[in-house]
Structures are given as C-alpha cells and as structure tokens.
Scaffold this active site. Structure first.
Site, mmCIF file in Angstrom:
data_model
loop_
_atom_site.group_PDB
_atom_site.id
_atom_site.type_symbol
_atom_site.label_atom_id
_atom_site.label_comp_id
_atom_site.label_asym_id
_atom_site.label_seq_id
_atom_site.Cartn_x
_atom_site.Cartn_y
_atom_site.Cartn_z
ATOM 1 N N ASP A 257 0.800 -1.222 0.000
ATOM 2 C CA ASP A 257 0.000 0.000 0.000
ATOM 3 C C ASP A 257 0.834 1.275 0.000
ATOM 4 O OD1 ASP A 257 0.904 -0.141 2.580
ATOM 5 O OD2 ASP A 257 -1.004 0.357 3.495
ATOM 6 N N GLU A 258 2.151 1.166 -0.109
ATOM 7 C CA GLU A 258 2.990 2.346 -0.164
ATOM 8 C C GLU A 258 4.105 2.140 -1.180
ATOM 9 O OE1 GLU A 258 4.458 2.999 3.802
ATOM 10 O OE2 GLU A 258 2.891 4.481 4.160
#
Length: 179
Positions: A42-43
């Site tokens: 997610d990053e």
C-alpha cells in the site's frame, strides 16, 4: 469492505476497544492459506527528480490516474523533497488526495507542526521539550544546534535541529515503517 472510521474504529486498534466503540462490529478470522503473498503493497516511494515529465505534480497525477484505471482503487500521494516531509504530509492527503510541499513551502508547513508529530519524538522527549516551552517546530527552531545537543545528547540534538527545518538525508528506497 466497510469503513467504520465514523464509529471511531481505526487500523491498529485493540479489538476490545473497537468493539466498545462499535458493538455491531464483526471480526473475521484470517485465512493465511488463501493468500499467495504476505507482502504490504500500500505504499511506494519514488525519487522523481530525474523525471522527464513536466513537473512532479503532473507525473503523480498520471500515476494515480493509471492506478485507478487499472485497478479501480484510488491512491493518495505526497510530493516532497525528502522522506521526512513525505512521512509528515501523508496524514494530510488521505483519502484519494495529492499533496505537494515544494521547497518554498517547507517552512509554512513545518513551523506550526506539533513536535510530537516528528519522527523519533516519543512521550518522554516531548515532555522534556515542553518543559523548555517547545510545542511546535517553530519554537524548536529557536534553539541553537549546540544547545539541543548539550541538552538531549549529540545525535538526538542534531535530529531535532534538522527535523525542525525539514532536513532529512535518508535516501528514497526500502525503509521500515516505524509507525
């Protein structure tokens, strides 16, 4: 997927606290065998200083657009000069937002920022700084580096001095999230 943030339920919260705030919350057990990979995705951190696209905001907008068109998922993005500024600003761009802190806007962003927001400042250090009348980065900047190093040891003093000015020399790359 249901979002219970309106109920006060947040990621990383203890289940008992979440159930206190949201009694109708159902907890579903993990099924680890069903997952092919156990990787957080997610990053991402990109160094776009050598990009040939006209400006980092346009590049990031294009990346976010492509993510949405490909996956149907929205993405938030922060554009800043270093990892410190990116980490600080990630709180302001969610959900589905884009934040650009240009070098000229670093002071505007940092000066009112509470010291407890800075990476590496825990409760004890925060209390010591508050005893010196320091609540935000603007107040922290009033102290010379030598005084901070004397009062809080060399490394911590230098960190405080640098971070209150938006200085962070870590390279973009694989990092471990300290949240």
């Amino acid at each position: 997927m249901l979002n219970f943030s309106g109920e006060g339920v947040k990621a990383g919260m203890f289940v008992r606290d979440a159930k206190d705030r949201c009694p109708h919350l159902e907890i579903v057990p993990y099924n680890f065998e069903a997952y092919e990979e156990a990787v957080s995705c997610d990053e991402a951190f990109l160094d776009v200083t050598e990009s040939e696209v006209a400006g980092p905001e346009l590049l990031v907008s294009e990346i976010r657009k492509e993510i949405f068109e490909t996956t149907g998922c929205t993405a938030s993005a922060v554009i800043a000069a270093n990892m410190l500024m990116v980490r600080l600003a990630t709180r302001t761009d969610k959900p589905n937002g884009q934040c650009y802190i240009s070098p000229e806007k670093v002071d505007e962003y940092l000066l009112p920022l509470l010291i407890k927001t800075l990476r590496g400042i825990g409760h004890v250090l925060e209390q010591k700084l508050k005893k010196k009348g320091v609540q935000n980065c603007g107040q922290l900047r009033m102290f010379p580096k030598e005084a901070l190093q004397r009062d809080f040891r060399t490394k911590t003093g230098e960190m405080l001095w640098n971070y209150s000015r938006g200085v962070d020399n870590r390279l973009v790359g694989v990092i471990q999230d300290g949240r």
